[in-house]
Design a protein around this motif. Sequence first.
Motif, PDB file in Angstrom:
ATOM      1  N   ARG A 102       0.810  -1.232   0.000  1.00 28.47           N
ATOM      2  CA  ARG A 102       0.000   0.000   0.000  1.00 28.47           C
ATOM      3  C   ARG A 102       0.839   1.276   0.000  1.00 28.47           C
ATOM      4  N   ILE A 103       2.159   1.177  -0.075  1.00 30.23           N
ATOM      5  CA  ILE A 103       3.006   2.355   0.146  1.00 30.23           C
ATOM      6  C   ILE A 103       3.742   2.760  -1.136  1.00 30.23           C
ATOM      7  N   ASP A 104       3.666   4.057  -1.461  1.00 33.03           N
ATOM      8  CA  ASP A 104       4.385   4.666  -2.582  1.00 33.03           C
ATOM      9  C   ASP A 104       5.427   5.640  -2.048  1.00 33.03           C
ATOM     10  N   LEU A 105       6.405   5.952  -2.890  1.00 34.23           N
ATOM     11  CA  LEU A 105       7.411   6.946  -2.516  1.00 34.23           C
ATOM     12  C   LEU A 105       7.718   7.846  -3.707  1.00 34.23           C
ATOM     13  N   GLY A 106       7.097   9.026  -3.707  1.00 31.51           N
ATOM     14  CA  GLY A 106       7.406  10.040  -4.699  1.00 31.51           C
ATOM     15  C   GLY A 106       8.532  10.923  -4.202  1.00 31.51           C
ATOM     16  N   LEU A 107       9.421  11.321  -5.102  1.00 34.07           N
ATOM     17  CA  LEU A 107      10.637  12.037  -4.723  1.00 34.07           C
ATOM     18  C   LEU A 107      10.770  13.342  -5.499  1.00 34.07           C
ATOM     19  N   GLY A 108      11.106  14.414  -4.777  1.00 34.71           N
ATOM     20  CA  GLY A 108      11.385  15.695  -5.396  1.00 34.71           C
ATOM     21  C   GLY A 108      12.695  16.243  -4.872  1.00 34.71           C
ATOM     22  N   ARG A 109      13.163  17.325  -5.485  1.00 38.98           N
ATOM     23  CA  ARG A 109      14.455  17.875  -5.073  1.00 38.98           C
ATOM     24  C   ARG A 109      14.364  19.304  -4.543  1.00 38.98           C
ATOM     25  N   ALA A 110      13.155  19.896  -4.502  1.00 35.44           N
ATOM     26  CA  ALA A 110      13.004  21.250  -3.966  1.00 35.44           C
ATOM     27  C   ALA A 110      13.103  21.217  -2.444  1.00 35.44           C
ATOM     28  N   PRO A 111      13.342  22.368  -1.808  1.00 34.89           N
ATOM     29  CA  PRO A 111      13.432  22.377  -0.342  1.00 34.89           C
ATOM     30  C   PRO A 111      12.103  22.130   0.355  1.00 34.89           C
ATOM     31  N   GLY A 112      10.987  22.506  -0.292  1.00 39.44           N
ATOM     32  CA  GLY A 112       9.705  22.448   0.395  1.00 39.44           C
ATOM     33  C   GLY A 112       9.605  23.496   1.471  1.00 39.44           C
ATOM     34  N   SER A 113      10.349  24.593   1.293  1.00 37.99           N
ATOM     35  CA  SER A 113      10.421  25.618   2.331  1.00 37.99           C
ATOM     36  C   SER A 113      11.133  26.840   1.767  1.00 37.99           C
ATOM     37  N   ASP A 114      11.359  27.840   2.642  1.00 41.64           N
ATOM     38  CA  ASP A 114      12.101  29.025   2.247  1.00 41.64           C
ATOM     39  C   ASP A 114      13.590  28.855   2.584  1.00 41.64           C
TER      40      ASP A 114
END
Length: 335
Positions: A102-114
């Motif tokens: 039931r588990i997925d793992l999507g990955l990004g490289r942005a900070p997700g913040s300031d």
Amino acid sequence: MPIALSLLDLASIAPGQTARDSFDNSVKLAQAAERSGHRRVWYAEHHNMSSIASSATSVLIGYVAAHTDTIRLGAGGIMLPNHSPLVIAEQFGTLETLFPGRIDLGLGRAPGSDQKTMLALRRNPASADSFPQDVLELQGYLSGHSRIPGVKAVPRAEGIVPLYILGSSLFGAQLAAHLGLPYAFASHFSPDALHQAVRAYRDGFQPSEQLAEPYVMAGVNVFTADDHDQAAEQKTISYRARTRAFIKRSAAGVDYTDDEIDAFLASPNGHQLASMTKYTAVGTPAEVVAYLEDFAAGIQADELILAHHAHRIADRVHSVELTGQAMAAREPATR
């Protein structure tokens, strides 16, 4: 077959509510998605944002998984440069062990913040440069084929945790194509490069052990209600609130009337903010499904991941259910 639908839950904290309220709302949304035939629910990693409660993404996934039965849950996404690949492999190995299949793992490289928050996360400004290598390292831990001699992720689930590359530019598209991974484009808030990125992904795709053919997901904002005017009002309220929050970042303590917000969005200065939500479906279930089918056909999407933004949780749940039921009732469609 009808287009596969999934849900992006931003775990928003509404004015006057708490983070606990947000978590309970996330459970309600996931249960609604499960009832109405959605494929998965994803949560995004954000930090230092008072209106978003999904900062501890893997913890939230586990909480919602314990309150649902069958729907897939995952990160959309984990901002990998904020973490060591080993830690993320341990977290998602644990989740897959507890909730197999039931588990997925999507990955990004942005900070997700300031920028200030990025420093508080101990993130090096150049850390995004190693994103491709970090993805491979993470993939090695999850598959039991570690690229670091003598180091393995414990626990490592018996089942597979599928990886997805998230992006809003050509970089993510090209990386997903090179690694042979599914690609999810953030068109719900960054629409400009959608068609170019999807073409680059399809043109450069190389089959992998996880994926034999390209798999494209794309984000769409949705307001579905029993009648069109009701949905349009929900959109107006939601996007005014979003704009007001954006403006207050640079004008703290200043309040704006609805007329002032509308005037700003109609101005050249507000055009960029308004254009971020270019891909928004609004209306009755039939109207929304028609929009989604047309959008998906334009990029040959395999799956759409929908962000429902109605201010009230009851309206968001209703929007999820109406959309899922209407799509499931469609005759098989050719994409």
